[in-house]
Scaffold this motif. Sequence first.
Motif, PDB file in Angstrom:
ATOM      1  N   ARG A 185       0.822  -1.213   0.000  1.00  0.00           N
ATOM      2  CA  ARG A 185       0.000   0.000   0.000  1.00  0.00           C
ATOM      3  C   ARG A 185       0.852   1.256   0.000  1.00  0.00           C
ATOM      4  N   ALA A 186       1.523   1.537   1.123  1.00  0.00           N
ATOM      5  CA  ALA A 186       2.257   2.801   1.226  1.00  0.00           C
ATOM      6  C   ALA A 186       3.305   2.931   0.124  1.00  0.00           C
ATOM      7  N   PHE A 187       4.075   1.865  -0.112  1.00  0.00           N
ATOM      8  CA  PHE A 187       5.109   1.979  -1.143  1.00  0.00           C
ATOM      9  C   PHE A 187       4.502   2.038  -2.538  1.00  0.00           C
ATOM     10  N   ALA A 188       3.571   1.128  -2.851  1.00  0.00           N
ATOM     11  CA  ALA A 188       3.000   1.111  -4.196  1.00  0.00           C
ATOM     12  C   ALA A 188       2.266   2.411  -4.492  1.00  0.00           C
ATOM     13  N   ASP A 189       1.646   2.987  -3.464  1.00  0.00           N
ATOM     14  CA  ASP A 189       0.833   4.188  -3.667  1.00  0.00           C
ATOM     15  C   ASP A 189       1.699   5.439  -3.786  1.00  0.00           C
ATOM     16  N   ILE A 190       2.598   5.665  -2.826  1.00  0.00           N
ATOM     17  CA  ILE A 190       3.379   6.902  -2.842  1.00  0.00           C
ATOM     18  C   ILE A 190       4.885   6.669  -2.961  1.00  0.00           C
ATOM     19  N   GLY A 191       5.374   5.527  -2.475  1.00  0.00           N
ATOM     20  CA  GLY A 191       6.798   5.243  -2.636  1.00  0.00           C
ATOM     21  C   GLY A 191       7.199   5.127  -4.098  1.00  0.00           C
ATOM     22  N   SER A 192       6.251   4.662  -4.917  1.00  0.00           N
ATOM     23  CA  SER A 192       6.516   4.570  -6.355  1.00  0.00           C
ATOM     24  C   SER A 192       6.782   5.953  -6.947  1.00  0.00           C
ATOM     25  N   HIS A 193       6.039   6.953  -6.483  1.00  0.00           N
ATOM     26  CA  HIS A 193       6.282   8.334  -6.925  1.00  0.00           C
ATOM     27  C   HIS A 193       7.687   8.788  -6.509  1.00  0.00           C
ATOM     28  N   LEU A 194       8.044   8.479  -5.272  1.00  0.00           N
ATOM     29  CA  LEU A 194       9.345   8.903  -4.756  1.00  0.00           C
ATOM     30  C   LEU A 194      10.487   8.300  -5.567  1.00  0.00           C
ATOM     31  N   CYS A 195      10.423   6.992  -5.807  1.00  0.00           N
ATOM     32  CA  CYS A 195      11.498   6.347  -6.569  1.00  0.00           C
ATOM     33  C   CYS A 195      11.522   6.813  -8.019  1.00  0.00           C
ATOM     34  N   ASP A 196      10.347   7.021  -8.604  1.00  0.00           N
ATOM     35  CA  ASP A 196      10.312   7.538  -9.974  1.00  0.00           C
ATOM     36  C   ASP A 196      10.990   8.899 -10.042  1.00  0.00           C
ATOM     37  N   LEU A 197      10.718   9.752  -9.051  1.00  0.00           N
ATOM     38  CA  LEU A 197      11.305  11.086  -9.063  1.00  0.00           C
ATOM     39  C   LEU A 197      12.816  11.018  -8.884  1.00  0.00           C
ATOM     40  N   ILE A 198      13.281  10.169  -7.981  1.00  0.00           N
ATOM     41  CA  ILE A 198      14.722  10.008  -7.776  1.00  0.00           C
ATOM     42  C   ILE A 198      15.401   9.556  -9.071  1.00  0.00           C
ATOM     43  N   GLU A 199      14.841   8.539  -9.709  1.00  0.00           N
ATOM     44  CA  GLU A 199      15.471   8.004 -10.920  1.00  0.00           C
ATOM     45  C   GLU A 199      15.359   8.973 -12.091  1.00  0.00           C
ATOM     46  N   PHE A 200      14.256   9.708 -12.155  1.00  0.00           N
ATOM     47  CA  PHE A 200      14.077  10.672 -13.245  1.00  0.00           C
ATOM     48  C   PHE A 200      15.059  11.835 -13.115  1.00  0.00           C
ATOM     49  N   VAL A 201      15.193  12.371 -11.913  1.00  0.00           N
ATOM     50  CA  VAL A 201      16.040  13.542 -11.700  1.00  0.00           C
ATOM     51  C   VAL A 201      17.517  13.193 -11.854  1.00  0.00           C
ATOM     52  N   THR A 202      17.913  12.012 -11.382  1.00  0.00           N
ATOM     53  CA  THR A 202      19.332  11.637 -11.433  1.00  0.00           C
ATOM     54  C   THR A 202      19.722  10.932 -12.723  1.00  0.00           C
ATOM     55  N   ASN A 203      18.746  10.456 -13.490  1.00  0.00           N
ATOM     56  CA  ASN A 203      19.003   9.611 -14.664  1.00  0.00           C
ATOM     57  C   ASN A 203      19.859   8.409 -14.266  1.00  0.00           C
ATOM     58  N   ASP A 204      19.557   7.869 -13.090  1.00  0.00           N
ATOM     59  CA  ASP A 204      20.256   6.716 -12.546  1.00  0.00           C
ATOM     60  C   ASP A 204      19.199   5.708 -12.108  1.00  0.00           C
ATOM     61  N   ARG A 205      19.615   4.493 -11.812  1.00  0.00           N
ATOM     62  CA  ARG A 205      18.658   3.452 -11.441  1.00  0.00           C
ATOM     63  C   ARG A 205      19.029   2.805 -10.117  1.00  0.00           C
ATOM     64  N   ILE A 206      18.035   2.584  -9.281  1.00  0.00           N
ATOM     65  CA  ILE A 206      18.213   1.836  -8.042  1.00  0.00           C
ATOM     66  C   ILE A 206      18.420   0.371  -8.414  1.00  0.00           C
ATOM     67  N   THR A 207      19.541  -0.203  -7.981  1.00  0.00           N
ATOM     68  CA  THR A 207      19.865  -1.579  -8.382  1.00  0.00           C
ATOM     69  C   THR A 207      19.750  -2.583  -7.242  1.00  0.00           C
ATOM     70  N   ARG A 208      20.006  -2.153  -6.006  1.00  0.00           N
ATOM     71  CA  ARG A 208      19.892  -3.029  -4.841  1.00  0.00           C
ATOM     72  C   ARG A 208      19.174  -2.286  -3.744  1.00  0.00           C
ATOM     73  N   ILE A 209      18.363  -3.020  -2.978  1.00  0.00           N
ATOM     74  CA  ILE A 209      17.570  -2.352  -1.957  1.00  0.00           C
ATOM     75  C   ILE A 209      17.401  -3.251  -0.744  1.00  0.00           C
ATOM     76  N   GLY A 210      17.436  -2.641   0.431  1.00  0.00           N
ATOM     77  CA  GLY A 210      17.172  -3.336   1.685  1.00  0.00           C
ATOM     78  C   GLY A 210      16.064  -2.607   2.415  1.00  0.00           C
ATOM     79  N   ALA A 211      14.972  -3.291   2.695  1.00  0.00           N
ATOM     80  CA  ALA A 211      13.773  -2.604   3.178  1.00  0.00           C
ATOM     81  C   ALA A 211      13.176  -3.235   4.421  1.00  0.00           C
ATOM     82  N   LEU A 212      12.541  -2.398   5.224  1.00  0.00           N
ATOM     83  CA  LEU A 212      11.728  -2.818   6.353  1.00  0.00           C
ATOM     84  C   LEU A 212      10.377  -2.114   6.265  1.00  0.00           C
ATOM     85  N   SER A 213       9.315  -2.833   6.514  1.00  0.00           N
ATOM     86  CA  SER A 213       7.997  -2.197   6.533  1.00  0.00           C
ATOM     87  C   SER A 213       7.302  -2.504   7.854  1.00  0.00           C
TER      88      SER A 213
END
Length: 378
Positions: A185-213
């Motif tokens: 929910r939280a990530f799919a709904d708004i976290g997706s916007h956050l990651c899209d903005l990070i990748e769009f602005v930097t023209n870079d891609r998140i390749t590895r991730i460690g998460a806790l929910s």
Amino acid sequence: MENHRTTTAPSRLRAGFVGAGFMAEVHSRAARAAGAETAGIASSSPASAARAKDRLGIAQAYASVQDLIEDDAIDVIHVCTPNATHVALAEAALVAGKHVVCEKPLATNVQDAARLVELAATAGTVATVPFVYRFHPMVREARERIASGQTGRISTIQGSYLQDWLLSRDDDNWRVDAGLGGPSRAFADIGSHLCDLIEFVTNDRITRIGALSRTLFTGRANHEDVQTEDLVAAVFATDAGAVGNLLVSQVAPGRKNRLMIEISGTESSVQFDQEAPETLWLGKRAGSQLLVRDPDALSPDAARLSVLPAGHPQGYQDAFNAFVADTYAAIGGETPEGLPTFRDGLRAAALTQSILESNTSGHWTDVPDIKQLEGVQQ
């Protein structure tokens, strides 16, 4: 058959809307601002569609979604319904030869998102997802400054997207139901916007991730046994070697829609805050600057999106209007810069899957490359 409405006069597009809630209001305003005819709406029932027709000023209410999608007079379908319905509706619209604007998440799993990308490519129609924060002029300015090397080599990225609308146990919504909103929910709904903005602005891609929910409330007013998360914290690495962290929460008191990214390089830092979208913070060792939106002083792409003079604030609806206008321009044969397509929706699905996998396993997770998901060799 050639559609002269779309190839010679994009402003005459006839837009149809599926859904009658808040997002349908936002989409219909944007369609109208872009010069389209808000021609039809369908919802969960004929009565709901009829009410929305009057409330939103749409020309016709359709008895069913199928009737709307199959009407040859409709050029583009806007899907503004609960998450779990997106795939079937977008698929039906693509099969009917329509252009499609589908709310995010494009799909609640990677496989369905990949199938929609393939369908859109086969159909040859324009298919977009409203990652609209890309369309704030100061976001484009940040992107240009990073691309031109003014920030130097990027070392760290921090981002957050904080809301409080689900703060209390009594707060409830269809999105908390995994059957309607999907497993995240939280990530799919708004976290997706956050990651899209990070990748769009930097023209870079998140390749590895460690998460806790965390899920603060396993029961809410109208839902028992809530499985979807209220918040996510994660650390990540990018393809270019930067490291970063992100925090996503729908239970952060006082934060209404606070999307923030700060990107630091060897020369300077850049920060954008969506709750103050008219400014960009530029940090340097020798001093910092708050750059205020002024079309005369911005990069060309940022200036293009500055539809009001300096000192006349632009906001969320303006960004949404710009996204829809660029979608319609693409339907007319143009190639607008930075238009988010179904491939970006697939990227968001891959990131969401990686977040879920990392949280479950307790380990780092590699984010699959979109070309792999599409079955295309590197």
